[in-house]
Design an enzyme around this catalytic site. Structure first.
Site, short mmCIF file in Angstrom:
data_model
loop_
_atom_site.label_atom_id
_atom_site.label_comp_id
_atom_site.label_asym_id
_atom_site.label_seq_id
_atom_site.Cartn_x
_atom_site.Cartn_y
_atom_site.Cartn_z
N LYS A 147 0.89 -1.17 0.00
CA LYS A 147 0.00 0.00 0.00
C LYS A 147 0.92 1.21 0.00
O LYS A 147 1.73 1.37 0.91
CB LYS A 147 -0.83 -0.06 1.27
P1 FBP Z 1 -6.41 7.15 4.84
O1 FBP Z 1 -7.07 6.61 3.61
O2 FBP Z 1 -7.37 7.82 5.73
O3 FBP Z 1 -5.20 7.98 4.49
O4 FBP Z 1 -5.93 5.86 5.67
C1 FBP Z 1 -4.87 5.06 5.23
C2 FBP Z 1 -3.83 4.96 6.32
O5 FBP Z 1 -2.72 4.19 5.91
C3 FBP Z 1 -4.38 4.40 7.62
O6 FBP Z 1 -4.32 3.00 7.67
C4 FBP Z 1 -3.52 5.08 8.61
O7 FBP Z 1 -4.16 5.28 9.81
C5 FBP Z 1 -3.23 6.39 7.99
O8 FBP Z 1 -3.38 6.25 6.61
C6 FBP Z 1 -1.82 6.84 8.27
O9 FBP Z 1 -1.61 8.05 7.61
P2 FBP Z 1 -0.33 8.92 7.83
O10 FBP Z 1 0.70 8.05 8.48
O11 FBP Z 1 0.05 9.37 6.47
O12 FBP Z 1 -0.75 10.05 8.70
#
Ligand code: FBP
Length: 270
Positions: free
Chosen positions: A177
């Protein structure tokens, strides 16, 4: 990667993972736009939508709420995670074991790797243990591959995101991802860099229906295998409507206009 290892969390080779680990990663602030989403049941209900191939949560949410959803939702156990209160170099605590995740009912694990962090070596060793343990349980492995840390100037540059997806292949993930690197060409380079391993796009902060569906369309055209998304779904008043649109783009190869029509159809019937 092992062909077929991610079958439980994909449909026709595509994934739409609903991520809901934000209460740990960002804190309750992410639930403020739609306060009902503070209650994990609300988001598990969203996760029963046909488009969703797995719901990714941390241990406490899984053990408290998943028993009520095990017939309707596929569980992806997000094994590590850190709060936003942590001010150090990017790192992520391993909060549950693969064995316990299997006991709770998970079909796959999720694991963050901050390539480039001063803690990359320790995180890679923790990933190694989790990945090999997941194989013993026939569980799929999704790497949240987020290069970041002191030395990294731009964590979404094309070269960095291609490296992020390659790390997934090299270290044995079934799906990586990654953040969208800003253009279809850059996304395509990230997909090519991962060989036969699937690459999915990370959702990011909430944008408009049209902007979000357009970016997902671009990523799919560039060879992505879907999406792992949180805020762009659960921060909407009508998350089912955007899931209808995402289902059209990801699984039915719809255009942005067709997807917007699918989104609007549900909103109109409300
Ligand atoms: P979003 O689609 O809301 O960005 O979520 C994906 C994700 O990977 C979540 O699993 C995680 O909580 C968040 O983004 C972490 O985002 P970052 O580390 O960029 O703040």
């Amino acid at each position: 990667m092992i062909p077929g290892a991610d079958d439980a969390i994909t449909r026709d080779g595509k994934a739409l993972i609903l991520a809901y680990d934000h209460g740990l990663e960002h804190g309750p602030v992410d639930f403020e736009p739609v306060p009902e989403t503070t209650d994990p049941s609300t988001v598990f209900d969203v996760g029963t939508h046909d488009a969703v191939t797995a719901v990714a949560v941390q241990k406490g949410v899984a053990e408290a709420y998943y028993p009520s959803y095990e017939d309707d939702v596929t569980l992806l156990a997000k094994l590590n995670g850190t709060s936003n209160l942590w001010m150090g170099e990017p790192d992520s605590a391993v909060n549950w074991s693969v064995d316990y995740a299997a006991e709770v009912g998970a079909d796959a694990i999720g694991f963050t790797l901050y390539g480039g962090s001063n803690y990359e070596v320790e995180m890679a060793e923790e990933f190694r243990k989790a990945q090999e343990n997941a194989r013993e349980h026939d569980m799929g492995v999704v790497m949240w591959s987020y290069p970041r840390g002191q030395g990294l100037k731009d964590d979404t540059s094309p070269g960095t995101i291609a490296y992020a997806s390659r790390l997934g292949l090299e270290l044995g993930a079934d799906i990586a991802k990654v953040k969208y690197p800003g253009s279809p060409d850059a996304m395509n380079w990230a997909v090519q860099s991962a060989g036969d391993m699937r690459v999915v796009m990370s959702g990011g902060s909430k944008t408009s229906d049209e902007a979000f569906l357009s970016t997902v369309r671009e990523a799919m055209d560039a060879g992505a295998s879907g999406l792992a998304v949180g805020r762009n779904v659960f921060q909407r008043e009508n998350p089912e409507a955007i899931l209808d649109g995402l289902e059209a783009v990801i699984f039915d190869d719809a255009s942005v206009d067709e997807a917007l029509a699918a989104t609007a159809a549900l909103e109109a019937s409300d």
